[in-house]
Scaffold this motif. Structure first.
Motif, PDB file in Angstrom:
ATOM      1  N   ARG A  26       0.827  -1.218   0.000  1.00  0.00           N
ATOM      2  CA  ARG A  26       0.000   0.000   0.000  1.00  0.00           C
ATOM      3  C   ARG A  26       0.860   1.265   0.000  1.00  0.00           C
ATOM      4  NH1 ARG A  26      -4.762   1.227   1.555  1.00  0.00           N
ATOM      5  NH2 ARG A  26      -4.027   2.431   3.345  1.00  0.00           N
ATOM      6  N   GLU A  27       2.068   1.167   0.510  1.00  0.00           N
ATOM      7  CA  GLU A  27       2.941   2.351   0.522  1.00  0.00           C
ATOM      8  C   GLU A  27       3.720   2.504  -0.778  1.00  0.00           C
ATOM      9  OE1 GLU A  27       6.369   4.546   3.250  1.00  0.00           O
ATOM     10  OE2 GLU A  27       5.540   2.610   3.878  1.00  0.00           O
ATOM     11  N   PHE A  28       4.174   1.388  -1.356  1.00  0.00           N
ATOM     12  CA  PHE A  28       5.084   1.466  -2.500  1.00  0.00           C
ATOM     13  C   PHE A  28       4.522   0.878  -3.794  1.00  0.00           C
ATOM     14  CE2 PHE A  28       7.885   1.397   1.274  1.00  0.00           C
ATOM     15  CZ  PHE A  28       8.536   2.616   1.084  1.00  0.00           C
ATOM     16  N   GLY A  29       3.376   0.233  -3.759  1.00  0.00           N
ATOM     17  CA  GLY A  29       2.805  -0.334  -4.969  1.00  0.00           C
ATOM     18  C   GLY A  29       3.279  -1.747  -5.230  1.00  0.00           C
ATOM     19  N   TYR A  30       3.012  -2.213  -6.445  1.00  0.00           N
ATOM     20  CA  TYR A  30       3.434  -3.554  -6.851  1.00  0.00           C
ATOM     21  C   TYR A  30       4.932  -3.584  -7.126  1.00  0.00           C
ATOM     22  CZ  TYR A  30      -1.494  -4.761  -7.520  1.00  0.00           C
ATOM     23  OH  TYR A  30      -2.820  -5.011  -7.331  1.00  0.00           O
ATOM     24  N   ALA A  31       5.538  -4.748  -6.952  1.00  0.00           N
ATOM     25  CA  ALA A  31       6.947  -4.903  -7.305  1.00  0.00           C
ATOM     26  C   ALA A  31       7.180  -4.544  -8.764  1.00  0.00           C
ATOM     27  CB  ALA A  31       7.400  -6.338  -7.034  1.00  0.00           C
ATOM     28  N   ALA A  32       6.241  -4.919  -9.642  1.00  0.00           N
ATOM     29  CA  ALA A  32       6.365  -4.616 -11.073  1.00  0.00           C
ATOM     30  C   ALA A  32       6.490  -3.118 -11.339  1.00  0.00           C
ATOM     31  CB  ALA A  32       5.168  -5.187 -11.827  1.00  0.00           C
ATOM     32  N   ASP A  33       5.946  -2.300 -10.444  1.00  0.00           N
ATOM     33  CA  ASP A  33       5.993  -0.845 -10.624  1.00  0.00           C
ATOM     34  C   ASP A  33       7.402  -0.294 -10.499  1.00  0.00           C
ATOM     35  OD1 ASP A  33       3.248  -1.091 -10.760  1.00  0.00           O
ATOM     36  OD2 ASP A  33       2.876  -0.300  -8.742  1.00  0.00           O
ATOM     37  N   HIS A  34       8.330  -1.069  -9.960  1.00  0.00           N
ATOM     38  CA  HIS A  34       9.679  -0.581  -9.680  1.00  0.00           C
ATOM     39  C   HIS A  34      10.747  -1.191 -10.587  1.00  0.00           C
ATOM     40  CE1 HIS A  34       8.511   1.508  -5.888  1.00  0.00           C
ATOM     41  NE2 HIS A  34       7.502   0.667  -5.994  1.00  0.00           N
ATOM     42  N   VAL A  35      10.343  -1.945 -11.593  1.00  0.00           N
ATOM     43  CA  VAL A  35      11.311  -2.559 -12.494  1.00  0.00           C
ATOM     44  C   VAL A  35      11.893  -1.501 -13.435  1.00  0.00           C
ATOM     45  CG1 VAL A  35      11.609  -4.230 -14.371  1.00  0.00           C
ATOM     46  CG2 VAL A  35      10.246  -4.829 -12.364  1.00  0.00           C
ATOM     47  N   ARG A  36      13.199  -1.532 -13.600  1.00  0.00           N
ATOM     48  CA  ARG A  36      13.893  -0.591 -14.491  1.00  0.00           C
ATOM     49  C   ARG A  36      14.149  -1.203 -15.866  1.00  0.00           C
ATOM     50  NH1 ARG A  36      16.440   3.073 -10.940  1.00  0.00           N
ATOM     51  NH2 ARG A  36      15.159   3.161  -9.048  1.00  0.00           N
ATOM     52  N   SER A  37      14.499  -2.494 -15.890  1.00  0.00           N
ATOM     53  CA  SER A  37      14.794  -3.145 -17.168  1.00  0.00           C
ATOM     54  C   SER A  37      14.667  -4.652 -17.001  1.00  0.00           C
ATOM     55  CB  SER A  37      16.199  -2.788 -17.663  1.00  0.00           C
ATOM     56  OG  SER A  37      17.198  -3.336 -16.810  1.00  0.00           O
ATOM     57  N   LEU A  38      14.513  -5.338 -18.143  1.00  0.00           N
ATOM     58  CA  LEU A  38      14.443  -6.792 -18.149  1.00  0.00           C
ATOM     59  C   LEU A  38      15.250  -7.321 -19.316  1.00  0.00           C
ATOM     60  CD1 LEU A  38      11.142  -5.661 -18.075  1.00  0.00           C
ATOM     61  CD2 LEU A  38      10.991  -7.873 -16.945  1.00  0.00           C
ATOM     62  N   ASP A  39      15.879  -8.482 -19.118  1.00  0.00           N
ATOM     63  CA  ASP A  39      16.478  -9.251 -20.203  1.00  0.00           C
ATOM     64  C   ASP A  39      15.561 -10.435 -20.454  1.00  0.00           C
ATOM     65  OD1 ASP A  39      18.574  -7.477 -20.205  1.00  0.00           O
ATOM     66  OD2 ASP A  39      19.904  -8.775 -19.042  1.00  0.00           O
ATOM     67  N   VAL A  40      15.113 -10.617 -21.684  1.00  0.00           N
ATOM     68  CA  VAL A  40      14.120 -11.640 -21.981  1.00  0.00           C
ATOM     69  C   VAL A  40      14.444 -12.338 -23.295  1.00  0.00           C
ATOM     70  CG1 VAL A  40      12.613  -9.896 -23.081  1.00  0.00           C
ATOM     71  CG2 VAL A  40      11.644 -12.068 -22.313  1.00  0.00           C
ATOM     72  N   VAL A  41      14.255 -13.652 -23.307  1.00  0.00           N
ATOM     73  CA  VAL A  41      14.380 -14.434 -24.531  1.00  0.00           C
ATOM     74  C   VAL A  41      12.974 -14.602 -25.095  1.00  0.00           C
ATOM     75  CG1 VAL A  41      15.027 -16.639 -25.552  1.00  0.00           C
ATOM     76  CG2 VAL A  41      16.434 -15.641 -23.743  1.00  0.00           C
TER      77      VAL A  41
END
Length: 456
Positions: A142-157
């Motif tokens: 409730r204070e910081f939101g979802y973890a996904a909201d704080h992602v800066r970048s992803l490496d994906v295949v």
């Protein structure tokens, strides 16, 4: 297959020594029998596995810790990522890079010396990447939101076997960050994420724990009503949940829990301990306390707030995101799943709102939800049917379901993907699926998300 195996790469098929051990994970209620298991140690190993699956026309599944299996599966390719377990903290930038097999326990321990914390969930053994791709509803949500909201970048295949570095602004791509948007909330439907960079928050201690009550001495519905009223009074810096658990009478449990129906409120507050005590004081009026673990603690001890089981076991579960908490309706749910139920069920009601309601550049849906109801039960047919009946009690207030809590929901149920996304998000994800995985290679995924491409 030999074209995709380099020296030192681990690939197992049925009958090979180690095949069964490689499949083992936290969820024991579902059986996986892939044609081949690629035990990945690098992004290159993941790319090789995806390339092999694409060439053979086989579906791809991914497993780090095995908490969220989509159901029983036969054939295809399984990529296990537990060996990809490095964690790198950048204290100055307040970020951490985690590879695909990392658990939240590792991230919490790595960040703690810098006075920082990740937005992890209640169970430290859960894989950080899969949790984040499903949104990530954590103990400070409730204070910081979802973890996904704080992602800066992803490496994906992606399905073409290409390793891509994806950011919010799409600097490395020509799609303006659309793939970034879809990965964060879309689960494993668009590719295999091998690493992500995510922000940390400056939290080194908190006030938290649980107040537990005997559900036979205290009316569980009255306790829930008190909790619902109380949630309207608390600030965003306080995240909480209500739980109801009928514990079996077994020696492995602490004496104060054996054979009891326990209702509890779990709390995490980043303010002062004095403020925390003042905020939780109304909850003590619910009735005589069975146990009280509320205290100021280092963030590294936050796992004790929920004390989730850390041993592998079988379970099936689902959830409902609610526009409002109708206490009488949830009371019906509690009656169905309480001590009189034919098997054990665990019910949890999460208070949403606060930072969770803010729009962010990702596909995490249902942000307008006020509460989340989660129910866990057995994996057999009667247990699943009772779970379905229990969640039907709150259907008039249900606006959707939460991907990370759709345990086993792809197990042959044609409604597996229903409610996971609102129509607009579903349509947008279907467009990305057509662009990045037109052959639906990633169709064996958590919660049946792959159905978004064909049912959008």
């Amino acid at each position: 297959m030999q074209d995709f195996i380099s020296p030192g790469r681990i690939v197992l098929v049925p009958g090979d020594p180690g095949y069964e051990d490689e499949l083992a994970g936290f969820q024991t209620g579902f059986t996986q029998r892939p044609d081949a298991v690629f035990a990945a140690r690098s992004a290159e190993d993941v790319a090789a596995a995806v390339a092999y699956a694409g060439a053979a026309g086989l579906p791809v599944g991914v497993q780090a810790t095995g908490h969220g299996l989509p159901g029983d599966s036969e054939g295809g390719v399984l990529i296990t990522t537990r060996r990809m377990d490095s964690v790198t903290v950048d204290a100055r930038a307040r970020t951490v890079r985690v590879r695909a097999g990392v658990t939240w326990r590792q991230v919490v321990e790595a960040a703690a010396p810098y006075g920082l914390a990740p937005l992890n969930g209640s169970a430290p053994g859960v894989g950080a990447v899969a949790y984040t791709l499903g949104g990530g509803l954590g103990i400070l949500a409730r204070e910081f939101g979802y973890a996904a909201d704080h992602v800066r970048s992803l490496d994906v295949v992606t399905a073409d076997g290409r390793l891509r570095h994806v950011t919010a602004d799409g600097a490395e791509l020509s799609d303006g960050g659309e793939l970034f948007w879809g990965l964060l909330g879309g689960g494993a439907n668009l590719g295999v994420v091998t690493e992500l960079e995510i922000g940390l928050v400056p939290v080194k201690r908190l006030y938290g724990g649980a107040l537990a009550f005997d559900g036979r001495a205290v009316d569980p519905v009255a306790a829930l009503r008190a909790y619902e009223h109380w949630t309207a009074t608390v600030p965003d810096a306080l995240t909480s949940s209500f739980a109801a658990v009928p514990y079996p009478d077994v020696p492995a449990l602490p004496p104060h829990l054996r054979g009891r129906y326990v209702v509890s409120v779990r709390v995490a507050h980043t303010g002062t301990a004095a403020d925390g005590e003042r905020l939780v004081a109304p909850l003590r009026g619910i009735g005589p306390v069975l146990s009280d673990s509320l205290r100021e603690m280092p963030y590294a001890e936050s796992r004790t707030i929920h004390s989730d089981p850390d041993f592998p076991h079988a379970y099936h579960g689902d959830s409902a995101v609610l526009s409002a908490l109708d206490v009488d309706a949830v009371g019906e749910l509690l009656a169905l799943t309480g001590p009189g139920a034919p098997s054990m069920y665990v019910v949890q009601v999460n208070h949403l709102g606060g930072a969770l309601a803010r729009s962010r550049p990702n596909s995490v849906p249902h942000r307008e939800g006020r509460f989340l109801v989660r129910v866990l039960g057995g994996v057999d047919g009667p247990a699943r049917e009772l779970l379905r009946r229990a969640l039907a009690t709150v259907e008039p207030w249900t606006i959707g379901r939460a991907l990370n809590f759709a345990y086993g929901a792809a197990g042959g149920d044609g409604r597996a993907a229903d409610g996971l996304y609102d129509p607009g998000t579903r349509k947008r994800l279907a467009g990305l699926k057509s662009q990045y995985d037109p052959a639906n290679l990633f169709r064996r995924n958590y919660g049946g998300v792959a159905a978004v491409s064909s049912r959008g």
